[in-house]
Design an enzyme around this catalytic site. Structure first.
Site, PDB file in Angstrom:
ATOM      1  N   ASP A  72       8.532   5.516 -14.953  1.00  0.00           N
ATOM      2  CA  ASP A  72       8.630   4.486 -14.106  1.00  0.00           C
ATOM      3  C   ASP A  72       8.523   3.307 -15.346  1.00  0.00           C
ATOM      4  O   ASP A  72       8.512   3.721 -16.406  1.00  0.00           O
ATOM      5  CB  ASP A  72       7.527   4.005 -13.396  1.00  0.00           C
ATOM      6  N   ASP A 141      -6.071   5.941  -6.030  1.00  0.00           N
ATOM      7  CA  ASP A 141      -5.682   6.177  -4.518  1.00  0.00           C
ATOM      8  C   ASP A 141      -4.850   7.042  -4.613  1.00  0.00           C
ATOM      9  O   ASP A 141      -4.091   7.530  -3.656  1.00  0.00           O
ATOM     10  CB  ASP A 141      -5.227   4.788  -4.084  1.00  0.00           C
TER      11      ASP A 141
END
Length: 267
Positions: A72, A141
């Site tokens: 990314d 998460d």
């Protein structure tokens, strides 16, 4: 799915580095047949990178015929900005090993057409025959790369708007000012990662324990990206003991029993 549990961060960093080096050596890459490696940024892989740098320096492993693709990059951040993922990779890894600059591939968050940039990135990966080993980390998460909770499990490389939780978490790299944190990023998709021949995820720290529980003991759920690894035929999670605190005792014992002969993977 395999789960390798080691005592602490140093131990999992060494294990992960040895696994990467082993896969490269087994493949015996050449200029015509390079090894294709997917890489992450963030705090989780830093120890692995340090170990790989040392192994490269003493001649245990070479990256001369390795081609890399990173996961990314922020949108709108100059590639030379100290907090860009381009800078991270060169500062923490690429500048210290014998990799060829032309073999390093990273998303351009300043491309004129971001959609085309993502499509071309996918096509470039395909042109090499796919990624052989994709290494990653996760957030608390369970997100991998910038595939935040709710991401499609078949998603490809694309533009993603970052959640407020991610922006707040990343503000520590931007003088704790959330206004300085980019609000979007380009990221490989869950499907892109799952297409790799092998995936290895580094999980460390008690704040990742809930995510690891969802990855190992719960069902596949798009709200927990890491759970997708259950569907991969060749996935490994390398975890320290702190990250296993929410797993059942029986689960930990099971994986320790079946992996005990693989704890020492020195090359």
């Amino acid at each position: 799915m395999r789960l390798i549990i080691r005592t602490n961060y140093n131990d999992i960093s060494k294990w992960a580095a040895n696994h990467v080096a082993m896969r490269i050596k087994e493949f015996s890459p050449t200029k015509e047949k390079p090894f294709i490696l997917g890489l992450p940024t963030g705090s989780s892989p830093i120890g692995m990178y340090k170990n790989l740098i040392e192994m490269n320096k003493i001649g245990k492993i070479s990256f001369e015929n390795v081609v890399t693709f990173n996961m990314d990059e922020y949108v709108g951040l100059d590639k030379n900005h100290p907090e860009s993922y381009n800078s991270f990779m060169w500062n923490n890894f690429f500048s210290h090993i014998d990799i060829k600059k032309e073999n390093v591939h990273m998303l351009n968050g300043n491309a004129i057409n971001l959609t085309n940039e993502c499509t071309e990135y996918e096509n470039k990966i395909k042109s090499y025959g796919g990624i052989m080993l994709f290494v990653g980390g996760i957030g608390p998460d369970g997100h991998i790369a910038f595939n935040e909770p709710g991401s499609s499990l078949k998603s490809r490389t694309r533009l993603k708007t970052l959640t407020q939780d991610t922006i707040i978490a990343n503000s520590r790299f931007f003088e704790n000012d959330i206004n300085k944190v980019p609000k979007s990023a380009l990221t490989v998709g869950v499907g892109t990662i799952m297409d790799s021949k092998e995936v290895m995820i580094i999980v460390n720290g008690h704040n990742k324990a809930r995510a690891l529980r969802h990855a190992i003991e719960k069902g596949v759920n798009h709200m927990w990206t890491i759970s997708t690894l259950q569907l991969h035929k060749n996935a490994i999670i390398v975890s320290d003991e702190a990250a296993t605190y929410e797993l059942k005792v029986g689960t930990v014992k099971y994986f320790n029993d079946i992996e005990k002969d693989n704890f020492n993977n020195d090359i």
